[in-house]
Design a protein around this motif. Structure first.
Motif, mmCIF file in Angstrom:
data_model
loop_
_atom_site.group_PDB
_atom_site.id
_atom_site.type_symbol
_atom_site.label_atom_id
_atom_site.label_comp_id
_atom_site.label_asym_id
_atom_site.label_seq_id
_atom_site.Cartn_x
_atom_site.Cartn_y
_atom_site.Cartn_z
ATOM 1 N N HIS C 168 0.752 -1.336 -0.235
ATOM 2 C CA HIS C 168 -0.145 -0.045 -0.249
ATOM 3 C C HIS C 168 0.846 1.198 0.128
ATOM 4 C CE1 HIS C 168 -3.016 3.077 0.949
ATOM 5 N NE2 HIS C 168 -2.316 3.291 2.209
ATOM 6 N N MET C 169 1.913 1.320 0.859
ATOM 7 C CA MET C 169 2.814 2.316 0.963
ATOM 8 C C MET C 169 3.592 2.392 -0.482
ATOM 9 S SD MET C 169 4.892 1.950 4.717
ATOM 10 C CE MET C 169 6.000 3.258 4.085
ATOM 11 N N CYS C 172 1.348 4.395 -3.050
ATOM 12 C CA CYS C 172 1.344 5.659 -2.855
ATOM 13 C C CYS C 172 2.326 6.313 -3.317
ATOM 14 C CB CYS C 172 1.289 6.006 -1.083
ATOM 15 S SG CYS C 172 -0.033 5.654 -0.408
ATOM 16 N N SER C 173 3.500 5.606 -3.829
ATOM 17 C CA SER C 173 4.670 6.270 -4.209
ATOM 18 C C SER C 173 4.533 6.533 -5.762
ATOM 19 C CB SER C 173 6.080 5.608 -3.853
ATOM 20 O OG SER C 173 5.986 4.447 -4.550
ATOM 21 N N ILE C 174 3.420 5.938 -6.255
ATOM 22 C CA ILE C 174 3.351 6.027 -7.960
ATOM 23 C C ILE C 174 1.888 6.536 -8.126
ATOM 24 C CG2 ILE C 174 5.323 4.407 -8.556
ATOM 25 C CD1 ILE C 174 2.946 2.267 -8.918
ATOM 26 N N ALA C 175 0.899 6.425 -7.171
ATOM 27 C CA ALA C 175 -0.451 6.971 -7.460
ATOM 28 C C ALA C 175 -0.473 8.160 -7.599
ATOM 29 C CB ALA C 175 -1.322 6.438 -6.653
ATOM 30 N N ASP C 177 -2.529 11.558 -7.011
ATOM 31 C CA ASP C 177 -3.054 11.997 -5.651
ATOM 32 C C ASP C 177 -4.876 12.110 -5.884
ATOM 33 O OD1 ASP C 177 -0.670 12.540 -4.821
ATOM 34 O OD2 ASP C 177 -0.872 14.648 -5.061
ATOM 35 N N LYS C 182 -4.894 6.392 -2.494
ATOM 36 C CA LYS C 182 -3.877 6.842 -1.517
ATOM 37 C C LYS C 182 -4.276 6.311 -0.275
ATOM 38 C CE LYS C 182 -0.066 9.328 -0.474
ATOM 39 N NZ LYS C 182 0.934 10.271 -0.918
ATOM 40 N N THR C 183 -5.279 6.701 0.413
ATOM 41 C CA THR C 183 -5.786 6.592 1.501
ATOM 42 C C THR C 183 -5.942 5.061 1.923
ATOM 43 O OG1 THR C 183 -8.003 6.916 0.855
ATOM 44 C CG2 THR C 183 -7.051 8.726 2.074
ATOM 45 N N ARG C 185 -7.048 1.005 2.434
ATOM 46 C CA ARG C 185 -8.022 0.378 2.976
ATOM 47 C C ARG C 185 -8.555 1.176 4.235
ATOM 48 N NH1 ARG C 185 -3.978 -3.475 6.796
ATOM 49 N NH2 ARG C 185 -2.610 -1.642 7.201
ATOM 50 N N ASN C 186 -8.057 1.933 4.969
ATOM 51 C CA ASN C 186 -8.566 2.834 5.932
ATOM 52 C C ASN C 186 -9.682 3.771 5.419
ATOM 53 O OD1 ASN C 186 -6.468 1.642 6.943
ATOM 54 N ND2 ASN C 186 -5.560 3.412 7.925
ATOM 55 N N ARG D 121 1.656 11.880 6.189
ATOM 56 C CA ARG D 121 0.534 11.407 6.186
ATOM 57 C C ARG D 121 0.022 11.095 7.603
ATOM 58 N NH1 ARG D 121 0.968 6.858 2.691
ATOM 59 N NH2 ARG D 121 -0.727 6.047 3.603
ATOM 60 N N ASP D 123 -2.366 9.064 8.519
ATOM 61 C CA ASP D 123 -2.966 7.825 8.730
ATOM 62 C C ASP D 123 -1.820 6.768 8.928
ATOM 63 O OD1 ASP D 123 -2.158 8.257 6.238
ATOM 64 O OD2 ASP D 123 -3.844 6.991 5.240
ATOM 65 N N MET D 136 12.076 -0.458 1.903
ATOM 66 C CA MET D 136 12.163 -0.051 0.634
ATOM 67 C C MET D 136 13.314 0.854 0.594
ATOM 68 S SD MET D 136 8.190 0.919 -0.169
ATOM 69 C CE MET D 136 7.300 1.414 1.427
ATOM 70 N N MET D 169 10.488 8.925 -4.718
ATOM 71 C CA MET D 169 9.336 8.031 -4.710
ATOM 72 C C MET D 169 9.140 7.470 -3.115
ATOM 73 S SD MET D 169 9.920 5.515 -8.181
ATOM 74 C CE MET D 169 8.595 4.349 -7.708
ATOM 75 N N CYS D 172 7.227 10.055 -1.299
ATOM 76 C CA CYS D 172 5.858 10.103 -1.718
ATOM 77 C C CYS D 172 4.928 9.140 -1.170
ATOM 78 C CB CYS D 172 5.520 9.773 -3.331
ATOM 79 S SG CYS D 172 6.233 11.195 -4.173
ATOM 80 N N SER D 173 5.491 7.976 -0.700
ATOM 81 C CA SER D 173 4.675 7.000 0.089
ATOM 82 C C SER D 173 4.394 7.404 1.656
ATOM 83 C CB SER D 173 5.426 5.667 0.033
ATOM 84 O OG SER D 173 6.522 5.629 0.873
ATOM 85 N N ASP D 177 -0.518 14.449 1.171
ATOM 86 C CA ASP D 177 -0.800 15.102 -0.342
ATOM 87 C C ASP D 177 -0.700 16.752 -0.374
ATOM 88 O OD1 ASP D 177 -1.056 12.599 -0.828
ATOM 89 O OD2 ASP D 177 -3.294 12.906 -0.833
ATOM 90 N N LYS D 182 5.120 16.359 -2.853
ATOM 91 C CA LYS D 182 4.928 15.123 -3.852
ATOM 92 C C LYS D 182 5.225 15.473 -5.433
ATOM 93 C CE LYS D 182 2.437 11.172 -4.826
ATOM 94 N NZ LYS D 182 1.269 10.347 -4.428
#
Lengths: 189, 189, 189, 189
Positions: C168-169, C172-175, C177, C182-183, C185-186, D121, D123, D136, D169, D172-173, D177, D182
């Motif tokens: 998941h982390m 976030c580094s490629i997704a 925003d 990004k958020t 499962r929570n 973040r 969360d 990582m 990268m 960013c994780s 945001d 980012k």
DNA sequence: GATGAATGAGAGTTCATTCAT
DNA sequence: CATGAATGAACTCTCATTCAT
């Protein structure tokens, strides 16, 4: 391992193809050793009738054994111990122990038969006698080997002559008085 | 050498200031060993009158010696040999040999005195008897030590009990029949 | 070689009939390895539509690969290197390198497609992203494997749970925003 | 041991004067390793104020660490495991584990402080983040090292350039945001 | 007078590799 | 086509011995 390899005509690495480690080699040699001793004594006992003759062939059996396999002889005296009976030992060690027991069995039969014939003292306690007999017998052979030169110089006896005297002494320690063997060669008249 | 240095309270390097090499140290220890054995046996013989009592104190002397100095005991049996008599050996080794001779001298006196009293067989040949006596005696002690556990389990005797029986056997090999000691403890009452 | 021979059901000597040396065998295994990884990722990508789902199946692909062929996984990370491109290497190594290139090709397509859909950040530089992605992804899996117990004790997460968080982390580094992934499962409910 | 001895400028035997065995040497090296890493990261964090700057100095700390002590870097990744927490390990191993915990403590503080400032973040789950972050980060450095040539040829980036992209990268994780980091260097307009 | 520091030689063991059959 | 038999070189580790200080 270098020595064993050299003696075997192979490289050290080759030994490890056939044996797990030094311990296993030693335990196998010990077992071989015990078996040869067993055979030696068994045939010695089978070929004689009289108690004295059988006694002498047992002694001679152990002597020949020591002469032929000095390394094994030392091993039987030094390395073989109780732990062989228990679980934390190699199968060869267990087997070695068993063969040792069989040898004692033979000596036991020899002693009982000699006592029944009246050649050996009736008050001998079998088990203590067996083990002390082994202790003394191997003590004589061991000393005759280690100090051969010294004895030749000091006592004036060759190794076989010296041992013969010792075996005679040892026989006196188990023989019955009324059988006239106690007097030995010097008191024949 | 590490162990020796630690025991001596010096560093390993210091040992080499005082001794040429390990061999010399061992030979000195062997000499110490022989001297202690000499003392042990001498006092044993001095404190007793009867032949049997003196015999037993010799045995006990060697037993105590083995118990107190197992390393020395092993050394006397293993390392001390004829070469000591010749030239190619350390002075300590020569001395060790000499002390050994003195010990044999004492045993010789004991045997002769016992024979004169009629306690020991008159046909004993002194020198062969001395050495075979040593061989058998050390054989008993050695075996009692190495196989203590085994003997306890199989024979049901403690080490001292087992050796006592052996010493009794050994005495039979030199005792005169007419002196009633042959029957040993079983016939005393 | 012993293990390989046993696993192959042949004798060690036979291996040398078919392969020059251990290095060649390893390089062939590495090639196998790469091919399996290729298949694993290819089918992973084919079975999914959405960027996130495809991403997750890539991760899962590598995880399964590590679980099924830990030796290969280690090999890909450790042994496969640039020299494969050059001349002084086995043909298998060249081929391994080529398959690696194809895998990168697939990741490249995945990234571009994701960027076009607006799921992934438009400013990603394809090649640096691919390789760093591999580095981070394998870093997570490697750590989750090596320190499984430690993570369980300290973090309180099972290996899969822990990796899921890592993936998941990493996402976030490629997704992008603006896509709400990004958020994680929570925030799904 | 040959290599270590050569590197130390001593003979192999000398190593055994100062260390029990190879395991102890390795464990001491591992501990040294951990301590150096601790210092590296501690000073990195102390010298910076902003979250991004501190983040970058952590990355740079680990990079320098890998460059200066590649052997240690590998060791931290490979050899240090849970067993260190338990009793059946050398004291150095226990200490190594403890230093590792302290490093995690620092990262924890960094993360929390970053979250409070609104840079990271909110969360983020601290512990899973810490360990995945390590996985990582080391994955990037490891890959950049192992495939340096390959990356230069294929991606056209030097090792530092490549890692810089990876660190971006990775940031960013964990970055929030709303803080504009980012977008990275490519999207400054 | 004493030693810290160092080591060569050799121990038991492992493993990739060879070769005659 | 396959292998049993063998090994050189390397490994970790030990121990009696040396030598500058």
């Amino acid at each position: 391992m270098d020595d064993i390899a050299k003696a075997a005509g192979y490289s050290k690495a080759t030994l490890y193809v056939y044996f797990e480690n030094k311990e296993e080699i030693v335990s196998i040699l010990a077992l071989e050793s015990m078996k040869k001793l067993y055979d030696s004594i068994e045939s010695a006992l089978a070929q004689q009738e009289s108690t004295k003759a059988r006694y002498e062939s047992i002694c001679r059996g152990l002597v020949h054994y020591q002469e032929e396999f000095p390394f094994y002889f030392k091993m039987v005296l030094d390395k073989i111990n109780v732990d062989f009976e228990k679980g934390d030992c190699l199968p060869e060690e267990k087997e070695t122990w068993r063969v040792g027991e069989e040898i004692n069995e033979m000596i036991r039969d020899f002693l009982i038969s000699g006592m029944e014939k009246g050649d050996l003292r009736r008050d001998l306690e079998i088990l203590p006698t067996i083990f002390n007999f082994w202790g003394m017998l191997s003590g004589i052979i061991r000393l005759a080997d280690k100090k051969e030169e010294y004895i030749k110089n000091t006592v004036g006896l060759s190794r076989p002559q010296f041992m013969e005297y010792g075996f005679h002494m040892l026989y006196c320690s188990i023989a019955d008085d009324r059988s006239n063997q106690k007097t030995g060669r010097n008191v024949d008249e």
